[in-house]
Design a protein around this motif. Structure first.
Motif, PDB file in Angstrom:
ATOM      1  N   PRO A  45      37.458  33.488  46.772  1.00 35.77           N
ATOM      2  CA  PRO A  45      37.930  34.623  45.874  1.00 35.77           C
ATOM      3  C   PRO A  45      39.143  34.212  45.291  1.00 35.77           C
ATOM      4  CG  PRO A  45      37.298  35.271  47.949  1.00 35.77           C
ATOM      5  CD  PRO A  45      37.199  33.670  47.977  1.00 35.77           C
ATOM      6  N   MET A  46      39.294  34.432  43.893  1.00 34.83           N
ATOM      7  CA  MET A  46      40.621  34.192  43.123  1.00 34.83           C
ATOM      8  C   MET A  46      41.171  35.370  42.628  1.00 34.83           C
ATOM      9  SD  MET A  46      40.589  30.658  43.362  1.00 34.83           S
ATOM     10  CE  MET A  46      41.228  29.987  42.234  1.00 34.83           C
ATOM     11  N   VAL A  47      42.485  35.462  42.626  1.00 34.91           N
ATOM     12  CA  VAL A  47      43.221  36.674  41.795  1.00 34.91           C
ATOM     13  C   VAL A  47      42.912  36.520  40.081  1.00 34.91           C
ATOM     14  CG1 VAL A  47      45.214  37.844  41.270  1.00 34.91           C
ATOM     15  CG2 VAL A  47      45.251  36.359  43.416  1.00 34.91           C
ATOM     16  N   PRO A  48      42.123  37.499  39.568  1.00 35.29           N
ATOM     17  CA  PRO A  48      41.912  37.495  38.277  1.00 35.29           C
ATOM     18  C   PRO A  48      43.179  36.964  37.505  1.00 35.29           C
ATOM     19  CG  PRO A  48      41.280  39.534  39.079  1.00 35.29           C
ATOM     20  CD  PRO A  48      42.223  38.678  40.208  1.00 35.29           C
ATOM     21  N   GLY A  49      42.936  36.018  36.537  1.00 29.67           N
ATOM     22  CA  GLY A  49      44.047  35.464  35.659  1.00 29.67           C
ATOM     23  C   GLY A  49      43.544  34.005  35.289  1.00 29.67           C
ATOM     24  N   THR A  50      44.520  33.368  34.772  1.00 34.15           N
ATOM     25  CA  THR A  50      43.922  32.032  33.993  1.00 34.15           C
ATOM     26  C   THR A  50      44.143  30.871  34.933  1.00 34.15           C
ATOM     27  OG1 THR A  50      46.606  31.553  33.572  1.00 34.15           O
ATOM     28  CG2 THR A  50      44.992  32.755  31.819  1.00 34.15           C
TER      29      THR A  50
ATOM     30  N   TYR B 224      46.135  39.787  50.084  1.00 30.48           N
ATOM     31  CA  TYR B 224      45.245  40.856  50.626  1.00 30.48           C
ATOM     32  C   TYR B 224      45.031  42.204  50.067  1.00 30.48           C
ATOM     33  CZ  TYR B 224      42.851  43.935  54.073  1.00 30.48           C
ATOM     34  OH  TYR B 224      42.353  45.095  54.558  1.00 30.48           O
ATOM     35  N   GLU B 225      44.394  42.740  49.921  1.00 32.45           N
ATOM     36  CA  GLU B 225      44.493  44.445  49.238  1.00 32.45           C
ATOM     37  C   GLU B 225      43.203  45.172  49.392  1.00 32.45           C
ATOM     38  OE1 GLU B 225      43.815  44.940  45.276  1.00 32.45           O
ATOM     39  OE2 GLU B 225      45.776  46.511  44.995  1.00 32.45           O
ATOM     40  N   ASN B 226      43.202  46.254  50.235  1.00 29.79           N
ATOM     41  CA  ASN B 226      41.865  46.860  50.635  1.00 29.79           C
ATOM     42  C   ASN B 226      40.806  46.181  51.031  1.00 29.79           C
ATOM     43  OD1 ASN B 226      43.325  49.322  49.895  1.00 29.79           O
ATOM     44  ND2 ASN B 226      42.770  49.065  47.733  1.00 29.79           N
ATOM     45  N   GLY B 227      40.769  45.406  51.996  1.00 28.51           N
ATOM     46  CA  GLY B 227      39.625  44.764  52.573  1.00 28.51           C
ATOM     47  C   GLY B 227      39.242  43.311  51.774  1.00 28.51           C
ATOM     48  N   SER B 228      39.809  43.292  50.563  1.00 26.76           N
ATOM     49  CA  SER B 228      39.542  42.078  49.562  1.00 26.76           C
ATOM     50  C   SER B 228      40.678  41.042  50.041  1.00 26.76           C
ATOM     51  CB  SER B 228      39.252  42.378  48.369  1.00 26.76           C
ATOM     52  OG  SER B 228      38.419  42.979  48.115  1.00 26.76           O
ATOM     53  N   PHE B 229      40.320  39.605  49.892  1.00 29.51           N
ATOM     54  CA  PHE B 229      41.308  38.799  49.706  1.00 29.51           C
ATOM     55  C   PHE B 229      41.165  37.822  48.688  1.00 29.51           C
ATOM     56  CE2 PHE B 229      37.985  37.309  52.697  1.00 29.51           C
ATOM     57  CZ  PHE B 229      37.864  36.123  52.324  1.00 29.51           C
ATOM     58  N   TYR B 230      42.316  37.244  48.216  1.00 29.02           N
ATOM     59  CA  TYR B 230      42.169  36.241  47.090  1.00 29.02           C
ATOM     60  C   TYR B 230      43.134  34.693  47.114  1.00 29.02           C
ATOM     61  CZ  TYR B 230      41.095  40.872  45.022  1.00 29.02           C
ATOM     62  OH  TYR B 230      40.565  42.054  44.742  1.00 29.02           O
TER      63      TYR B 230
END
Ligand code: ADP
Length: 496
Positions: A131-136, A280-286
């Motif tokens: 899982p990746m943070v949305p972005g470029t 990590y944010e609200n149960g998701s990780f990137y």
């Protein structure tokens, strides 16, 4: 299979000592290097041999890779441990070490190269279902294109330096009007700090926790995860307090994030000890990045797993297969680490250099202090201002937390301001106790007035005591005492 007989530690301070200790237990001879500023450092005396390598600035001492390699040849050293910082993530150095026929205690230079660059790392893990943070995932140079992306991703966004590290070269942008200016600033900051102006854009995750996973991989394709550490208490995007495990990671998520970290390691054929960082944010990780070295906060993992990470690094470097399987890695209890920096928390955490006029470590069950200083020593201005790492272990988080408060109270450091009072504030704070804190803890809850409560109380006690002594004095002599005498009395009694 090579057996390491003599290791040179290309580092200083607490981490050099930490490595020397494990090497000794393994029957390996040790060589320390030191700069002129570190002549009296404990790591110099702890090693079997110690060599002066240059003047204080690290560019003229601890960063002289070729000089260090030459020294290894002269002293018949067979392996180099780089610790963290300095040469530890320098792929060219790792290459040169191996070319010289020495063992680099760390991953391959290729893995360092890929993971040392955030964009290259994103590319490498692309096919591994991370899982990746949305972005470029490419460098951005055109502000107009950046504006287009900003709209797609949604504000706030974060501009990051691809070669970034230590929280440098990051800029949060809240709306389009601020984008161009911040982008130019980020590019010039990245160019001057890292010699590489590549920047990219990520969605800025406002309320995030920093969760990282310790991994160990051998040279035979086996990779294990040693659970997570939470490092959300930061100032200037840099960690001050770490713990293992994290309160917010459930058993299922622990397996999920652990396995994701193993896949990140596999994406660059990683061997050695490494850390995969996630947000990590609200149960998701990137995925954020991978650090291809031993981490400052590694002791908290050691305490909950019972695994000596430095020993494992050495065994892996010798080519030994990992003895454990994933199901053998067990977690017990809870550990905290605080970084004791020579910084003034009441003055925006600015470095506070000087001499340790008194220095007494806390002791007792469940306490570990990894440090590189003794009483009377001066904190050099040339290096990271970390004096020590104070680590506590407890059967439960609450026990380890209360032990930390006790240890902080027991730790006596005078002559220099440190982060200890700030750390105590955190350990007593409700948000920290109940786990509802994120990387914005300092901005949300702490300012220079936060520590004044104690001072104010002390001032009140001092004032009350002064009145009592004054009355006593007046009663006994019928003469008012001089101001000077009253002052000295306050000081003596209150500082007890
Ligand atoms: P560095 O290599 O400079 O340490 P990292 O990518 O590891 O940079 O990030 C350091 C810290 O910055 C993280 O722990 C987190 O607090 C913050 N950070 C990084 N990326 C983001 C993001 N996309 N959104 C919000 N905060 C972020």
């Amino acid at each position: 299979m090579p057996k390491i007989k003599k290791v040179l530690i290309a580092n200083r301070g607490e981490i050099a000592l930490r490595i020397i200790r494990s090497a000794k237990e393994m029957g390996i001879k040790t060589v320390a290097v030191f700069s002129e500023a570190d002549r009296k450092s404990p790591h110099v005396f702890a090693a079997d041999e110690a060599v002066l390598i240059g003047p204080p600035p690290s560019a003229k001492s601890y960063l002289l890779g070729n000089k260090i390699i030459k020294l290894c040849k002269q002293l018949k050293v067979d392996a180099i441990h780089p610790g963290y910082g300095f040469l530890s993530e320098n792929a060219a150095f790792a290459d040169n070490v191996e070319k010289a026929g020495l063992i680099f205690i760390g991953p391959s230079s290729e893995a360092i190269r890929v993971m040392g660059n955030k964009l290259a790392a994103k590319k490498a893990v692309g096919a591994y279902d991370i899982p990746m943070v949305p972005g470029t995932d490419e460098a951005i140079t055109d502000p107009e294109y950046a504006k287009k992306l900003g709209l797609e991703i949604g504000y706030p966004i974060l501009i990051k330096a691809s070669a970034g590290g230590g929280g440098k070269g990051m800029r949060v942008v809240y709306n389009e009007n601020e984008l161009e200016e911040n982008m130019n600033l980020a590019i010039s900051e990245a160019t001057s700090s890292f010699g590489d102006g590549s920047v990219f854009i990520e969605k800025y995750i406002e309320s995030n926790k920093h969760i990282e996973v310790q991994i160990l991989g051998d040279q035979h394709g086996k990779t294990l995860y040693l659970f997570e550490r939470e490092c959300s208490i930061q100032r200037r995007h840099q960690k001050v307090i770490e713990e293992a495990p994290s309160m917010v990671i459930s058993e299922d998520l622990r397996k999920e994030i652990g396995e994701a970290a193993v896949r990140v390691a596999q994406s660059c054929n990683y061997y050695g000890a490494g850390t995969v960082e996630f947000i990590y944010e609200n149960g998701s990780f990137y995925f954020l990045e991978m650090n291809t070295r031993l981490q400052v906060e590694h002791p908290v993992t050691e305490l909950i797993t019972g695994i000596d990470l430095v020993k494992e690094q050495i065994l892996i470097a010798e080519g030994k297969p990992l003895q454990l399987n994933q199901e053998d890695v067990k977690m017990n209890g809870h550990a905290f680490e605080v970084r004791v920096y020579a910084e003034d928390p009441e003055n925006n955490f600015l470095p506070d250099i000087g001499t340790l006029t008194s220095y007494m470590r806390p002791q007792g069950y469940g306490i570990r202090v990894d440090d590189g200083f003794e009483q009377g020593m001066t904190i050099p201005i040339y290096y990271d201002p970390m004096i020590a790492k104070l680590i506590t272990y407890g059967a439960t988080r609450d026990e380890a937390r209360k032990r930390m408060i006790r240890a902080i109270d027991e730790y006596t450091i005078t002559g220099i301001k440190t982060t200890l009072p700030f750390c105590k504030f955190v350990f007593e704070h409700e948000a920290f106790i109940n786990g509802s804190f994120d990387t914005k803890f300092v901005e949300k809850f702490f300012d220079h007035n936060s520590l004044e409560t104690e001072d104010e109380t002390q001032e009140k006690i001092a004032a009350l005591m002064a009145i009592i002594y004054y009355k006593e004095d007046v009663n006994s002599t019928n003469q008012p005492p001089t101001t000077k005498k009253a002052n000295s009395n306050w000081k003596k009694r209150v500082s007890k």
